[in-house]
Design an enzyme around this catalytic site. Structure first.
Site, PDB file in Angstrom:
ATOM      1  N   ILE A 228       1.032   7.071   0.437  1.00 52.48           N
ATOM      2  CA  ILE A 228       0.510   5.984   1.260  1.00 52.48           C
ATOM      3  C   ILE A 228      -0.974   5.824   1.010  1.00 52.48           C
ATOM      4  CG2 ILE A 228       0.192   5.151   3.624  1.00 52.48           C
ATOM      5  CD1 ILE A 228       2.363   7.353   4.382  1.00 52.48           C
ATOM      6  N   CYS A 229      -1.384   4.574   0.869  1.00 53.01           N
ATOM      7  CA  CYS A 229      -2.797   4.269   0.693  1.00 53.01           C
ATOM      8  C   CYS A 229      -3.274   3.622   1.982  1.00 53.01           C
ATOM      9  CB  CYS A 229      -2.938   3.321  -0.497  1.00 53.01           C
ATOM     10  SG  CYS A 229      -4.572   2.702  -0.760  1.00 53.01           S
ATOM     11  N   LEU A 230      -3.783   4.463   2.897  1.00 49.63           N
ATOM     12  CA  LEU A 230      -4.243   3.939   4.188  1.00 49.63           C
ATOM     13  C   LEU A 230      -5.603   4.561   4.478  1.00 49.63           C
ATOM     14  CD1 LEU A 230      -3.659   2.394   6.878  1.00 49.63           C
ATOM     15  CD2 LEU A 230      -2.631   4.495   7.729  1.00 49.63           C
TER      16      LEU A 230
ATOM     17  N   HIS B 220       0.810  -1.219   0.000  1.00 51.10           N
ATOM     18  CA  HIS B 220       0.000   0.000   0.000  1.00 51.10           C
ATOM     19  C   HIS B 220       0.842   1.267   0.000  1.00 51.10           C
ATOM     20  CE1 HIS B 220      -3.745  -2.162   1.858  1.00 51.10           C
ATOM     21  NE2 HIS B 220      -3.525  -2.489   0.600  1.00 51.10           N
TER      22      HIS B 220
ATOM     23  N   PHE C 248      -8.381   6.516  -3.118  1.00 46.54           N
ATOM     24  CA  PHE C 248      -7.907   5.148  -3.302  1.00 46.54           C
ATOM     25  C   PHE C 248      -9.063   4.199  -3.137  1.00 46.54           C
ATOM     26  CE2 PHE C 248      -4.011   7.287  -1.816  1.00 46.54           C
ATOM     27  CZ  PHE C 248      -3.177   6.954  -2.853  1.00 46.54           C
TER      28      PHE C 248
END
Lengths: 166, 287
Positions: free
Chosen positions: A104-106, A97, A159
């Site tokens: 950052i893909c959170l 991620h 995302f």
């Protein structure tokens, strides 16, 4: 640029961070109330992906913080680093991620999932645990394309959080 | 005829006031009052100009006169409170301020003053607390009291010497008022510093300077004034949780749907916050 509401809240957070940070988290710079840098380390020595590595995070706060999330990325270059950089000044952790440009893909950093009870420290802890739990030595599947073509700010990207396993 | 003249003179006074020519404004308002001594607004306008000129007693006289002509007089109470605070009567200032706040909240067209008056009420509370705190600290530390009076004496001496130099023409009036202000500020800083040093050496005092977590709003990180509770029993400051719900109508902790109408006042916690403010507003004000 932060509003007085955001400034007050960030002042309180800063006082706490300056007094004490959790293990593996270090406050590097907070010269104003719009951008802070922090270092995080993964404390689990049994995870070979992150051993002896320190990652630098950049938090950018808007006037609506903490009602809206801060923008958080892994920094790849020091602000006064060599131009053009031969190598990354800072490593970006391997994770399905985390793109190699530090984005950052959170979910908790996304506008919809963010909650104003989160704070700089809790975001750092979440990122630490996101890394600790990962054993895949991988980037997101579209990393090369994304890094080449993305011109947007992380906060403007929606995302898809389809992969809840990692 | 005289009513018309009074109105004209008042307009002239207001024009002077707007340009910052307060002594001219006072002169016009005084002439207007000679023409018509029954208009309460003439007195409040002159009081406002006299406040600007730091003529505290004169301003108080005007406010009293205005109130005797019109009892429900938000402005007169507000100005009166300001003069009383400057004359170091915080208790009287606070009751005037609360009177003004009350009149302001009742009136529909004066709501724009509510914010300023709320701030002034807090300022009076702080001054009142400061006065009490000073007494308390002095009782405990005779030495501190003595040092503080010495600093105050020094300040008075300094200021009277500035006044003398102003009279002899050695100092211009602008320079003199700047120096007076600087002296007052320096003295205040010294006293603050002195009190801090004494407070640090007093372990009982230090313990009291902590804000209990349960009085702090988890969103703004400020001590709450008007806490409201969610279905799950967590409390937030009303203004901040409403701001969050406007954008995202979910509970910040559980992410379950939550709307403003689900919120309930937390009266017991509100009492605890009030009590904390009453006992600690001196420093909690700047916390």
């Amino acid at each position: 640029m932060a509003s007085s509401f955001a400034v007050k809240r960030l002042q309180r957070e800063l006082i706490k961070l300056q007094a004490q940070t959790p293990p593996g988290i270090t406050l590097i710079s907070a010269n104003d109330f719009s951008e802070w840098h922090l270092d995080i380390r993964v404390l689990d020595d049994t995870n070979p992906l992150y051993t002896n590595q320190t990652y630098r995070l950049r938090f950018t706060f808007s006037a609506t913080y903490p009602i809206e999330p801060p923008e958080v990325v892994f920094l790849t270059r020091a602000p006064n680093g060599a131009d053009p950089p031969v190598l990354n000044d800072y490593p970006v952790p391997m994770h399905p991620h985390v793109y190699s440009n530090g984005i950052i893909c959170l979910d908790l950093l996304d506008k919809q999932a963010w909650s104003p009870v989160h704070n700089v420290e809790s975001v750092c802890i979440s990122l630490q645990s996101m890394l600790t739990g990962n054993r895949k030595n991988e980037r997101p599947p579209n990393d090369a394309d994304f890094v080449r073509s993305n011109m947007r700010r992380p906060r403007d990207i929606s995302f898809l959080f389809h992969d809840e396993k990692v | 005829m005289s009513l018309y003249q009074a109105e004209q003179l008042k307009e002239h006074g207001n024009a002077h006031f707007k340009r910052g020519e307060y002594d001219e404004a006072i002169a016009r308002y005084s002439q207007a009052i000679q023409q018509n001594s029954n208009n309460p607004l003439l007195y409040t306008n002159r009081a406002n100009a006299r406040l600007k000129m730091k003529l505290w007693e004169d301003a108080m006289d005007d406010c009293m006169r205005s109130i005797s002509l019109m009892a429900e007089n938000m402005k007169a109470f507000y100005f009166l409170g300001q003069a009383q605070l400057e004359l170091h009567h915080p208790n009287e200032a606070l009751s005037s301020a609360l009177m003004a706040y009350d009149l302001c909240s009742k009136s529909s067209h004066q709501t724009s003053s509510a914010f300023a008056i709320t701030g002034f009420v807090l300022k009076c509370k702080k001054a009142k607390w400061d006065l009490r705190e000073k007494d308390r600290v002095r009782r405990r530390h005779d030495l501190l009291g003595e040092l503080e009076s010495k600093l105050e004496e020094d300040k008075k001496r300094e200021i009277s010497s500035i006044e003398e130099r102003k009279v002899t023409g050695e100092l211009g009036s602008v320079a003199a008022s700047e120096e007076t202000e600087a002296t007052t500020e320096t003295t205040q800083q010294k006293i603050e510093e002195l009190r801090n040093s004494f407070a640090i050496s007093d372990p009982n005092h230090l313990e009291k300077r902590e804000v209990p977590e349960y009085l702090v709003d988890d969103i703004s990180f400020e001590i709450m004034h008007d806490p409201v509770v969610t279905r799950h029993g967590h409390s937030y400051e009303r203004a901040t949780i409403v701001e969050h719900l406007k954008r995202n109508p979910v509970d910040p902790l559980t992410r379950e749907p939550l709307s403003v109408s689900d919120l309930r006042p937390n009266l017991a916690l509100r009492k605890a916050c009030d009590e904390f403010w009453n006992n600690n507003s001196g420093w909690a004000f700047d916390w």
